[in-house]
Design an enzyme around this catalytic site. Structure first.
Site, PDB file in Angstrom:
ATOM      1  N   ASP A  29       0.854  -1.228   0.048  1.00  0.00           N
ATOM      2  CA  ASP A  29       0.172   0.034   0.073  1.00  0.00           C
ATOM      3  C   ASP A  29       0.679   1.256  -0.029  1.00  0.00           C
ATOM      4  O   ASP A  29       1.696   1.316   0.756  1.00  0.00           O
ATOM      5  CB  ASP A  29      -0.943   0.009   1.326  1.00  0.00           C
ATOM      6  CG  ASP A  29      -2.047   1.047   1.088  1.00  0.00           C
ATOM      7  OD1 ASP A  29      -1.587   2.272   0.896  1.00  0.00           O
ATOM      8  OD2 ASP A  29      -3.101   0.685   1.401  1.00  0.00           O
ATOM      9  N   ILE A  30       0.568   2.214  -1.157  1.00  0.00           N
ATOM     10  CA  ILE A  30       1.370   3.331  -0.915  1.00  0.00           C
ATOM     11  C   ILE A  30       1.116   4.309   0.065  1.00  0.00           C
ATOM     12  O   ILE A  30       1.865   5.475   0.303  1.00  0.00           O
ATOM     13  CB  ILE A  30       1.426   4.094  -2.466  1.00  0.00           C
ATOM     14  CG1 ILE A  30      -0.171   4.458  -2.882  1.00  0.00           C
ATOM     15  CG2 ILE A  30       2.046   3.200  -3.293  1.00  0.00           C
ATOM     16  CD1 ILE A  30      -0.150   5.499  -3.883  1.00  0.00           C
ATOM     17  N   GLU A  88     -12.712   2.677  -1.207  1.00  0.00           N
ATOM     18  CA  GLU A  88     -11.907   3.784  -2.085  1.00  0.00           C
ATOM     19  C   GLU A  88     -11.570   3.182  -3.405  1.00  0.00           C
ATOM     20  O   GLU A  88     -11.386   4.219  -4.219  1.00  0.00           O
ATOM     21  CB  GLU A  88     -10.508   3.778  -1.233  1.00  0.00           C
ATOM     22  CG  GLU A  88      -9.619   2.655  -1.063  1.00  0.00           C
ATOM     23  CD  GLU A  88     -10.088   1.944   0.109  1.00  0.00           C
ATOM     24  OE1 GLU A  88      -9.594   0.427   0.126  1.00  0.00           O
ATOM     25  OE2 GLU A  88     -11.190   1.989   0.958  1.00  0.00           O
ATOM     26  N   VAL A  89     -11.493   2.160  -3.565  1.00  0.00           N
ATOM     27  CA  VAL A  89     -11.456   1.669  -5.015  1.00  0.00           C
ATOM     28  C   VAL A  89     -12.224   0.511  -5.319  1.00  0.00           C
ATOM     29  O   VAL A  89     -12.425  -0.569  -4.529  1.00  0.00           O
ATOM     30  CB  VAL A  89      -9.760   1.234  -5.190  1.00  0.00           C
ATOM     31  CG1 VAL A  89      -9.475   0.386  -6.719  1.00  0.00           C
ATOM     32  CG2 VAL A  89      -8.664   2.145  -4.761  1.00  0.00           C
ATOM     33  N   HIS A  93      -9.982  -5.983  -2.822  1.00  0.00           N
ATOM     34  CA  HIS A  93      -8.629  -6.162  -2.383  1.00  0.00           C
ATOM     35  C   HIS A  93      -8.888  -6.475  -0.845  1.00  0.00           C
ATOM     36  O   HIS A  93      -9.549  -6.060  -0.178  1.00  0.00           O
ATOM     37  CB  HIS A  93      -7.914  -4.838  -2.496  1.00  0.00           C
ATOM     38  CG  HIS A  93      -8.720  -3.449  -2.150  1.00  0.00           C
ATOM     39  ND1 HIS A  93      -9.593  -3.045  -2.889  1.00  0.00           N
ATOM     40  CD2 HIS A  93      -8.266  -2.793  -1.197  1.00  0.00           C
ATOM     41  CE1 HIS A  93     -10.021  -1.811  -2.106  1.00  0.00           C
ATOM     42  NE2 HIS A  93      -9.096  -1.786  -1.002  1.00  0.00           N
ATOM     43  N   HIS A  95      -6.706  -6.271   2.530  1.00  0.00           N
ATOM     44  CA  HIS A  95      -5.724  -5.425   3.268  1.00  0.00           C
ATOM     45  C   HIS A  95      -5.011  -6.442   4.204  1.00  0.00           C
ATOM     46  O   HIS A  95      -5.769  -7.139   5.073  1.00  0.00           O
ATOM     47  CB  HIS A  95      -6.344  -4.241   4.153  1.00  0.00           C
ATOM     48  CG  HIS A  95      -6.733  -3.211   3.240  1.00  0.00           C
ATOM     49  ND1 HIS A  95      -6.164  -2.180   2.901  1.00  0.00           N
ATOM     50  CD2 HIS A  95      -8.078  -2.935   2.746  1.00  0.00           C
ATOM     51  CE1 HIS A  95      -6.953  -1.211   2.199  1.00  0.00           C
ATOM     52  NE2 HIS A  95      -7.909  -1.795   2.132  1.00  0.00           N
TER      53      HIS A  95
END
Length: 129
Positions: A29-30, A88-89, A93, A95
């Site tokens: 994660d950026i 958010e996207v 996904h 985490h």
């Protein structure tokens, strides 16, 4: 319109790729909650996790487990937390968040890592896969 994850999968934009197989990709994660925060993503673009067929859902969980086990060997933490939120996207996904305490799971406090720290994490995690 392809998600940001699809663009990473297709190598249209860069990502900190930790692991990949024919159906999944794991990226750092950026904007991590903690050092090592990793996202496990199916390459098939699906918005909600429970829209995945059962076999694909189970495969994603198995892939995530493999990455989490390697991650826990690299990052000092109490445990690896798992979260599926996806607001958010619009692309499923998982985490994987190294946790010291519950605050690390709240998506409020963020870590800042250098390029060298991201690169070092990638190499260290890959060694344990």
């Amino acid at each position: 319109m392809p998600s940001i994850f699809t663009k990473i999968i297709n190598r249209e934009i860069p990502g900190y790729i930790v692991h990949e197989d024919n159906r999944h990709i794991a990226i750092l994660d950026i904007n991590p909650n903690s050092k090592g925060h990793t996202l496990c993503i199916p390459k098939k673009e699906v918005n909600r996790i429970f829209e995945l067929p059962e076999e694909e859902y189970l495969a994603l969980m198995a892939f995530s487990r493999k990455v989490a086990i390697a991650l826990e060997k690299v990052v000092s933490c109490e445990r690896i937390g798992v979260s599926v939120i996806g607001l958010e996207v619009p692309h499923v996904h998982v985490h994987l968040i190294p946790l010291q305490n519950m605050e690390d799971a709240r998506f409020i406090k963020k870590e800042t890592l250098s390029e060298d720290e991201f690169s070092g994490l990638i190499e260290a995690i890959k060694e344990h896969l």
